[in-house]
Write an enzyme that holds these catalytic residues in place. Structure first.
Site, PDB file in Angstrom:
ATOM      1  CG  ASP A  67      -0.284  -0.396   2.519  1.00  0.00           C
ATOM      2  OD1 ASP A  67       0.968  -0.357   2.580  1.00  0.00           O
ATOM      3  OD2 ASP A  67      -0.985  -0.748   3.465  1.00  0.00           O
ATOM      4  CG  ASP A 136      -8.536  -1.179  12.084  1.00  0.00           C
ATOM      5  OD1 ASP A 136      -7.567  -1.898  11.726  1.00  0.00           O
ATOM      6  OD2 ASP A 136      -8.969  -0.238  11.386  1.00  0.00           O
ATOM      7  CG  HIS A 138      -5.782  -2.274   9.065  1.00  0.00           C
ATOM      8  ND1 HIS A 138      -5.904  -0.901   9.193  1.00  0.00           N
ATOM      9  CD2 HIS A 138      -4.484  -2.540   9.359  1.00  0.00           C
ATOM     10  CE1 HIS A 138      -4.745  -0.387   9.534  1.00  0.00           C
ATOM     11  NE2 HIS A 138      -3.864  -1.358   9.650  1.00  0.00           N
ATOM     12  CD  GLU A 143      -8.492   1.171   7.787  1.00  0.00           C
ATOM     13  OE1 GLU A 143      -8.362   0.206   8.576  1.00  0.00           O
ATOM     14  OE2 GLU A 143      -7.861   2.237   7.912  1.00  0.00           O
TER      15      GLU A 143
HETATM   16  P1  PGA Z   1       2.402  -1.171  12.686  1.00  0.00           P
HETATM   17  O1  PGA Z   1       1.203  -1.094  11.640  1.00  0.00           O
HETATM   18  O2  PGA Z   1       3.292  -2.285  12.225  1.00  0.00           O
HETATM   19  O3  PGA Z   1       3.073   0.158  12.610  1.00  0.00           O
HETATM   20  O4  PGA Z   1       1.803  -1.459  14.020  1.00  0.00           O
HETATM   21  C1  PGA Z   1       0.592  -2.284  11.238  1.00  0.00           C
HETATM   22  C2  PGA Z   1      -0.595  -1.988  10.333  1.00  0.00           C
HETATM   23  O5  PGA Z   1      -1.302  -0.989  10.536  1.00  0.00           O
HETATM   24  O6  PGA Z   1      -0.829  -2.786   9.408  1.00  0.00           O
END
Ligand code: PGA
Length: 259
Positions: A67, A136, A138, A143
């Site tokens: 992404d 959350d 995802h 999302e």
């Molecule tokens: P993070 O993000 O590794 O910075 O915790 C993970 C994500 O949001 O997929």
């Protein structure tokens, strides 16, 4: 899913990096799906170390990132282009032309997303997809509510994600609201998947993704449909798993299983 739990983030990162290394050693021209965020940093550090010690050669590798934020130029310090260059690409020998990251500045998102999907196919599909998980639930920027068969597309970020990622920006208002992301369907097409999580703040999302019902409200739960997912956790991220004892037992007994 195979679950591997280690006491610390560093140990978790080391065993996960071994998994990536073993795929690269059996297939020198492997196609890797790359993730950003703080979670995979330990794995990238390990891979870079192995490369610098002459144990890993990335010269035939192709990568596709999950992404990118919409609206950030590639040189922006918080763009995922910049993140990947800083933490991984500048330290290994992947040919520049083999590195694919979604464009956050294209003039035609629909056409770009289709091109990205086609490019993955033309390169033979992703051999191993590396994933983190959001609080959350995802994966990538899929999302809650994202279709479990979604493809690469433009996505509006959830408020929770904007809050979580605000720590990387000067002000919360600077966090982009839109992103371009591989879909859950795109991710599920990978031959193997490696899901990483560490820290107490990921424990609920991990328990719901692995042991909860499959639901688009926790898009990582869509991974339950995939036949070859390996999950690497530290103790804190594993702290809400109901079947923890069983996962440890499985890991202990796996080497003795009849082939
Ligand atoms: P993070 O993000 O590794 O910075 O915790 C993970 C994500 O949001 O997929």
């Amino acid at each position: 899913m195979e679950i591997f739990i280690r006491p610390t983030y560093d140990e978790m990162s080391r065993v996960a990096a071994q998994e990536v290394a073993s795929i690269l050693n059996t297939k020198p021209n492997a196609v890797f799906g790359m993730a950003t965020g703080s979670t995979p940093l330990g794995v990238y550090r390990e891979l870079v170390r192995m490369h610098q010690e002459g144990k890993l050669d990335f010269s035939q590798v192709t990568t596709f990132n999950l992404d990118e934020y919409v609206g950030l130029p590639v040189t922006h310090p918080q763009s995922y282009h910049q993140f990947m260059f800083e933490h991984f690409f500048q330290h290994v020998n992947i040919p520049k032309q083999n590195i694919y990251i979604p464009s956050g500045t294209t003039s035609n998102y629909l056409a770009f997303c289709q091109w990205y999907e086609d490019r993955i196919q033309e390169c033979g599909g992703i051999d191993l997809q590396i994933l983190g998980i959001g609080s959350d639930g995802h994966i990538a920027f899929n999302e809650p509510g994202s279709s479990l068969s979604s493809r690469t597309r433009l996505k509006t970020l959830a408020r929770q994600t904007i809050d979580d990622n605000a720590r990387f920006f000067d002000r919360r208002d600077d966090v982009p609201v839109y992103a371009i992301t591989m879909g859950i369907g795109t991710i599920l097409d990978a031959r193997k998947i490696l899901l990483l999580a560490n820290g107490r703040q990921k424990a609920t999302a991990i328990a719901r993704a692995i042991e909860g019902p499959m639901t688009s409200m926790i898009t990582a739960s869509g991974l339950q449909m995939h036949p070859t997912v390996k999950v690497f956790l530290d103790d804190e991220a594993a702290s809400e798993l109901m079947m923890r004892d069983y996962y440890d037992w499985l890991e202990e007994k796996r080497p003795g299983a009849p082939s």
